[in-house]
Design a protein around this motif. Structure first.
Motif, PDB file in Angstrom:
ATOM      1  N   ARG A 121      10.143  -4.194  64.484  1.00 52.50           N
ATOM      2  CA  ARG A 121      11.565  -4.365  64.796  1.00 52.50           C
ATOM      3  C   ARG A 121      12.037  -5.756  64.379  1.00 52.50           C
ATOM      4  N   PHE A 122      11.230  -6.775  64.580  1.00 49.57           N
ATOM      5  CA  PHE A 122      11.620  -8.122  64.165  1.00 49.57           C
ATOM      6  C   PHE A 122      11.765  -8.203  62.650  1.00 49.57           C
ATOM      7  N   PHE A 123      10.845  -7.560  61.934  1.00 49.58           N
ATOM      8  CA  PHE A 123      10.928  -7.552  60.471  1.00 49.58           C
ATOM      9  C   PHE A 123      12.180  -6.834  59.992  1.00 49.58           C
ATOM     10  N   LEU A 170       9.980  -0.622  44.679  1.00 50.57           N
ATOM     11  CA  LEU A 170       8.581  -0.705  45.115  1.00 50.57           C
ATOM     12  C   LEU A 170       8.123  -2.157  45.273  1.00 50.57           C
ATOM     13  N   THR A 171       8.510  -3.016  44.339  1.00 44.94           N
ATOM     14  CA  THR A 171       8.096  -4.418  44.421  1.00 44.94           C
ATOM     15  C   THR A 171       8.660  -5.082  45.662  1.00 44.94           C
ATOM     16  N   VAL A 172       9.949  -4.904  45.912  1.00 47.29           N
ATOM     17  CA  VAL A 172      10.582  -5.535  47.070  1.00 47.29           C
ATOM     18  C   VAL A 172       9.999  -4.988  48.367  1.00 47.29           C
ATOM     19  N   ALA A 173       9.824  -3.672  48.445  1.00 50.34           N
ATOM     20  CA  ALA A 173       9.326  -3.066  49.684  1.00 50.34           C
ATOM     21  C   ALA A 173       7.900  -3.523  49.998  1.00 50.34           C
ATOM     22  N   VAL A 174       7.003  -3.414  49.029  1.00 50.65           N
ATOM     23  CA  VAL A 174       5.603  -3.767  49.265  1.00 50.65           C
ATOM     24  C   VAL A 174       5.446  -5.274  49.476  1.00 50.65           C
ATOM     25  N   ALA A 175       6.085  -6.070  48.633  1.00 52.50           N
ATOM     26  CA  ALA A 175       5.932  -7.521  48.730  1.00 52.50           C
ATOM     27  C   ALA A 175       6.523  -8.060  50.027  1.00 52.50           C
ATOM     28  N   ILE A 205       5.316 -11.866  46.475  1.00 52.12           N
ATOM     29  CA  ILE A 205       4.751 -12.200  47.786  1.00 52.12           C
ATOM     30  C   ILE A 205       4.827 -13.698  48.034  1.00 52.12           C
ATOM     31  N   LEU A 206       4.581 -14.505  47.019  1.00 52.89           N
ATOM     32  CA  LEU A 206       4.671 -15.958  47.174  1.00 52.89           C
ATOM     33  C   LEU A 206       6.079 -16.376  47.577  1.00 52.89           C
ATOM     34  N   LEU A 207       7.100 -15.842  46.902  1.00 52.39           N
ATOM     35  CA  LEU A 207       8.483 -16.189  47.225  1.00 52.39           C
ATOM     36  C   LEU A 207       8.857 -15.711  48.621  1.00 52.39           C
ATOM     37  N   PHE A 208       8.507 -14.465  48.939  1.00 48.12           N
ATOM     38  CA  PHE A 208       8.832 -13.923  50.258  1.00 48.12           C
ATOM     39  C   PHE A 208       8.130 -14.707  51.370  1.00 48.12           C
ATOM     40  N   ARG A 209       6.858 -14.998  51.185  1.00 48.13           N
ATOM     41  CA  ARG A 209       6.086 -15.678  52.231  1.00 48.13           C
ATOM     42  C   ARG A 209       6.649 -17.058  52.522  1.00 48.13           C
ATOM     43  N   ALA A 265       3.543 -10.029  56.904  1.00 49.70           N
ATOM     44  CA  ALA A 265       2.259 -10.049  57.608  1.00 49.70           C
ATOM     45  C   ALA A 265       1.513 -11.352  57.339  1.00 49.70           C
ATOM     46  N   LEU A 266       1.525 -11.824  56.117  1.00 47.34           N
ATOM     47  CA  LEU A 266       0.819 -13.058  55.783  1.00 47.34           C
ATOM     48  C   LEU A 266       1.489 -14.289  56.377  1.00 47.34           C
ATOM     49  N   ALA A 267       2.786 -14.210  56.633  1.00 46.39           N
ATOM     50  CA  ALA A 267       3.514 -15.357  57.171  1.00 46.39           C
ATOM     51  C   ALA A 267       3.482 -15.421  58.690  1.00 46.39           C
ATOM     52  N   HIS A 268       3.420 -14.270  59.375  1.00 47.74           N
ATOM     53  CA  HIS A 268       3.586 -14.265  60.831  1.00 47.74           C
ATOM     54  C   HIS A 268       2.416 -13.669  61.594  1.00 47.74           C
ATOM     55  N   VAL A 269       1.522 -12.962  60.925  1.00 48.81           N
ATOM     56  CA  VAL A 269       0.411 -12.327  61.625  1.00 48.81           C
ATOM     57  C   VAL A 269      -0.876 -13.059  61.254  1.00 48.81           C
ATOM     58  N   ARG A 270      -1.584 -13.534  62.257  1.00 46.15           N
ATOM     59  CA  ARG A 270      -2.845 -14.214  62.004  1.00 46.15           C
ATOM     60  C   ARG A 270      -3.988 -13.206  62.121  1.00 46.15           C
ATOM     61  N   PHE A 271      -4.756 -13.092  61.072  1.00 47.59           N
ATOM     62  CA  PHE A 271      -5.903 -12.194  61.089  1.00 47.59           C
ATOM     63  C   PHE A 271      -6.974 -12.760  60.174  1.00 47.59           C
TER      64      PHE A 271
END
Length: 268
Positions: A173-175, A75-80, A146-150, A86-92
């Protein structure tokens, strides 16, 4: 160079001496442990370890710990990973606020939220269930994950993302086909951190679980604690046997952990 090796030796001693002392303490009698806590056993008591390994209770608790830790890791790996992508590549709008909101969780240990967590888990009907332990562990582990992944995802070359968009590939698909295959080091890092934290968590199972058949290994130590005395030699043997899986997992994934941490620390 001599100072470097000397420093490394001191650090290694600080880490290894408690582990060796714990392992050797499991081979002693209670009297020998009190008289000679740090030396070699006067008489090697192999039965301390054998009695634990031959009992079904130990394997049941080990299985419970493995189940809880595995669910926490997945769950941690999937959600994070999805949130960090999204936080790294999607601007919102509000992305920076959302990232800071996740990071605020790093400031609060689990113990500070035990009462509201217990009430929420009770209201959801998850008391005395594995999910009642897993979900809070995932929630408190998301900030660091999330910090490490981002940080890692932000280092993926933008040219790959632009080429994927030109070829008609969307974010999903890119993810799935580009980012995740390149992220094995950070996936291993986050998975090991989540696994170790869950494996060693004591307070959450203590609060959320009532049935002894669902106890993970940290609660199993209470078996050897009586009202007036404690079999410390059996406690040390039990601890030695239960930390071995985490040590084995750590050494098996050591290269990936180092690569993931160094890659995620380049850019913040």
């Amino acid at each position: 160079m001599l100072y470097l090796y000397g420093s490394l030796f001191i650090v290694a001693a600080i880490v290894l001496v408690p582990l060796l002392t714990t392992a050797l303490g499991g081979f002693k009698t209670l009297g020998d442990l009190r008289v000679n806590p740090f030396g070699l056993p006067g008489e090697w008591q192999w039965s301390n370890y054998w009695d634990i390994l031959s009992g079904a209770r130990y394997w049941q608790m080990l299985g419970n710990s493995l189940l809880i830790a595995s669910m926490t890791v997945v769950l941690t790996v999937a959600v994070a990973a999805m949130a960090a992508f999204a936080l790294a590549h999607v601007r919102f709008f509000g992305s920076a606020f959302l990232m800071n909101y996740f990071l605020v969780g790093l400031m609060f240990p689990i113990a500070t939220a035990i009462l509201p967590l217990f009430i929420r888990i009770r209201d959801l009907g998850l008391l005395d269930t594995y999910l009642g332990v897993v979900l809070p562990q995932v929630a408190f582990g998301l900030g660091m994950a999330i910090l490490l992944f981002r940080n890692f995802f932000r280092n993926v070359p933008k040219e790959l993302f632009e080429a994927a968009l030109v070829d008609g590939s969307g974010y999903i698909r890119f993810f799935w086909f580009v980012t995740l295959p390149l992220s094995r080091p950070i996936l291993a890092t986050v998975a090991i951190v989540a696994f170790v934290n869950s494996w060693n968590n004591y307070i959450m199972p203590l609060i959320m679980l009532n049935s002894q058949d669902k106890y993970p290994w940290p609660l199993g130590i209470m078996i050897y604690q009586g009202e007036f005395s404690t079999d410390w030699q059996l406690v040390l043997a039990f601890i030695t046997l239960t930390i071995l899986p985490t040590v084995i997992v750590f050494f098996a994934a050591q290269k990936h952990i180092v690569a993931g941490l160094t890659a995620g620390a380049v850019k913040g």
